[in-house]
Design a protein around this motif. Structure first.
Motif, PDB file in Angstrom:
ATOM      1  N   THR A 260      40.349  56.891   8.331  1.00  0.00           N
ATOM      2  CA  THR A 260      42.307  56.448   8.521  1.00  0.00           C
ATOM      3  C   THR A 260      42.924  57.132   7.779  1.00  0.00           C
ATOM      4  O   THR A 260      44.325  57.244   7.164  1.00  0.00           O
ATOM      5  CB  THR A 260      42.538  55.418   8.321  1.00  0.00           C
ATOM      6  OG1 THR A 260      41.945  54.174   6.735  1.00  0.00           O
ATOM      7  CG2 THR A 260      42.238  54.372   9.420  1.00  0.00           C
ATOM      8  N   LYS A 261      42.364  58.436   6.753  1.00  0.00           N
ATOM      9  CA  LYS A 261      43.025  59.388   6.129  1.00  0.00           C
ATOM     10  C   LYS A 261      43.730  60.126   7.142  1.00  0.00           C
ATOM     11  O   LYS A 261      43.770  60.052   8.278  1.00  0.00           O
ATOM     12  CB  LYS A 261      42.200  60.595   5.053  1.00  0.00           C
ATOM     13  CG  LYS A 261      42.488  60.330   4.236  1.00  0.00           C
ATOM     14  CD  LYS A 261      42.018  61.209   3.198  1.00  0.00           C
ATOM     15  CE  LYS A 261      43.176  62.093   2.151  1.00  0.00           C
ATOM     16  NZ  LYS A 261      42.413  62.420   0.940  1.00  0.00           N
ATOM     17  N   LEU A 262      44.893  61.042   6.853  1.00  0.00           N
ATOM     18  CA  LEU A 262      45.924  61.671   7.345  1.00  0.00           C
ATOM     19  C   LEU A 262      45.167  62.878   7.435  1.00  0.00           C
ATOM     20  O   LEU A 262      44.460  62.914   7.326  1.00  0.00           O
ATOM     21  CB  LEU A 262      47.106  61.845   7.080  1.00  0.00           C
ATOM     22  CG  LEU A 262      48.663  60.947   6.539  1.00  0.00           C
ATOM     23  CD1 LEU A 262      49.491  61.746   5.196  1.00  0.00           C
ATOM     24  CD2 LEU A 262      48.842  60.146   7.573  1.00  0.00           C
ATOM     25  N   LYS A 263      45.731  63.619   9.506  1.00  0.00           N
ATOM     26  CA  LYS A 263      44.981  64.251   9.520  1.00  0.00           C
ATOM     27  C   LYS A 263      43.639  64.287  10.157  1.00  0.00           C
ATOM     28  O   LYS A 263      42.909  64.736   9.000  1.00  0.00           O
ATOM     29  CB  LYS A 263      45.484  65.517   9.524  1.00  0.00           C
ATOM     30  CG  LYS A 263      47.313  65.633   9.457  1.00  0.00           C
ATOM     31  CD  LYS A 263      47.790  67.046   9.781  1.00  0.00           C
ATOM     32  CE  LYS A 263      48.467  67.604   8.804  1.00  0.00           C
ATOM     33  NZ  LYS A 263      48.634  69.414   8.735  1.00  0.00           N
ATOM     34  N   LEU A 264      42.765  63.834  10.851  1.00  0.00           N
ATOM     35  CA  LEU A 264      41.514  63.979  11.067  1.00  0.00           C
ATOM     36  C   LEU A 264      41.309  64.933  12.839  1.00  0.00           C
ATOM     37  O   LEU A 264      41.295  63.803  13.227  1.00  0.00           O
ATOM     38  CB  LEU A 264      40.996  62.502  11.109  1.00  0.00           C
ATOM     39  CG  LEU A 264      39.553  62.268  10.825  1.00  0.00           C
ATOM     40  CD1 LEU A 264      39.041  62.798   9.029  1.00  0.00           C
ATOM     41  CD2 LEU A 264      38.916  60.855  11.016  1.00  0.00           C
ATOM     42  N   PRO A 265      40.655  65.949  11.655  1.00  0.00           N
ATOM     43  CA  PRO A 265      40.173  67.082  12.977  1.00  0.00           C
ATOM     44  C   PRO A 265      38.816  66.452  13.639  1.00  0.00           C
ATOM     45  O   PRO A 265      38.201  66.245  13.129  1.00  0.00           O
ATOM     46  CB  PRO A 265      40.607  68.061  12.859  1.00  0.00           C
ATOM     47  CG  PRO A 265      39.951  68.492  11.082  1.00  0.00           C
ATOM     48  CD  PRO A 265      40.639  66.577  10.781  1.00  0.00           C
ATOM     49  N   VAL A 266      38.398  66.579  14.922  1.00  0.00           N
ATOM     50  CA  VAL A 266      37.333  66.909  15.355  1.00  0.00           C
ATOM     51  C   VAL A 266      37.460  68.088  15.775  1.00  0.00           C
ATOM     52  O   VAL A 266      37.693  68.186  17.242  1.00  0.00           O
ATOM     53  CB  VAL A 266      37.025  65.535  16.350  1.00  0.00           C
ATOM     54  CG1 VAL A 266      35.723  65.697  16.948  1.00  0.00           C
ATOM     55  CG2 VAL A 266      37.186  64.304  15.749  1.00  0.00           C
TER      56      VAL A 266
END
Ligand code: ARG
Length: 294
Positions: A260-266
């Motif tokens: 849930t950290k900000l800005k997590l790209p997949v």
């Protein structure tokens, strides 16, 4: 001595040339300005007292099927002096083996129910996949260390319900930091040990999330084989997921719940450079906060 000094200067020259070549390569994916900015930001994230602050990269098991491509992307970072902490899964590989032995993989709420037989096979498969990645990196001249125990301590998540599955209670980051200080990428598998030494299976997305909580890196990146997340109905690749808007559904996914950290790209392995060194990034971005308009 003079010869030693000469050899050393040669080595640092070639490292410099290497770095220049790669920096030039980066200019083909973004503007000089953005590439330089991100290089600067990422390079200054870590130092010898805090060597593991750049990134946690979670590699989905399916990505390991194209291990050479993956190794290239990670080597690229290594060549510019960036040392991500890498953690991989091996779910698909494990499933195909246990299915061949007549066992039906069993999940409850995304968590693999792990009996003794499954754990026995999992240990073997995880280790093999770990060594496969380490080997592919070393083949490219990228130093890497397999770290397959000693980092995650766990309790039973719920022994009756899930069997030999761990809930991480403690993380020892020293093996990771020692690896990076020695100039090798730490490559972790997601097995934990209980206080009494029982090996426990941990979902790799969850382990990556816990690792990120402990290390607080600049970037957390999830690699999957599809290069992003896809809408369940329309099948389209999602550009952005807003956690707060789509919270309830997404929170059922372990990689969201624990990342849930900000800005997590997949993203996919081949877009790692684009994700890191351009403003627009790559794949699907998960972030906190409502979108205002688009
Ligand atoms: N390269 C920048 C960073 O790593 C921006 C990435 C934006 N990512 C995205 N998927 N939109 O912080």
């Amino acid at each position: 001595t003079a010869p030693a000094r000469y050899l050393k200067s040669l080595a640092s020259d070639s490292r410099q040339t290497d770095r220049d070549t790669i920096t030039r390569l980066l200019y083909s994916i973004g503007t000089k300005r953005e590439v330089e900015r991100y290089l600067r930001i990422f390079s200054s994230s870590s130092d010898s007292s805090q060597p593991a602050k750049f990134a946690v990269i979670k590699i989905g098991g399916a990505v390991l099927d194209q291990v050479d491509e993956l190794a290239l992307s990670l080597s690229f970072l290594y060549r510019v002096g960036l040392y991500p902490v890498v953690l991989h899964g091996a779910g698909p590989q494990l499933n195909s083996i246990i299915e061949a032995e007549g066992i039906v993989p069993d999940y409850i709420e995304g968590v693999r129910v792990t009996d003794a037989k499954t754990l026995q096979i999992a240990r073997r498969v995880f280790l093999e996949e770990n060594l496969k990645l380490v080997g592919a990196l070393e083949k490219l001249g990228t130093r890497a260390r397999p770290i397959t125990s000693g980092v995650f301590t766990a309790d039973f998540l719920d022994k009756d319900k899930y069997g030999l599955v761990g809930k991480i209670t403690r993380i020892d980051k020293r093996p990771l930091e020692a690896s990076i200080r020695a100039g090798a990428l730490p490559i972790l598998t997601s097995l934990a040990e209980s206080e009494s030494g029982q090996i426990l299976n941990v979902n790799a997305d969850i382990a990556a999330g816990e690792l990120a909580k402990e290390l607080e890196p600049l970037k957390i990146v999830f690699l999957n084989e599809k290069g992003g997340l896809f809408h369940g109905v329309s099948g389209e690749k999602l550009d952005v997921i807003n956690l707060d808007e789509e919270y309830d559904d997404l929170m059922k996914e372990p990689w969201v719940k624990y990342g849930t950290k900000l800005k997590l790209p997949v993203i996919s392995a081949d877009s790692l450079q684009r994700e890191l060194f351009t403003d627009s990034g790559a794949g699907t971005l998960i972030r906190r906060g409502y979108k205002l308009y688009k």
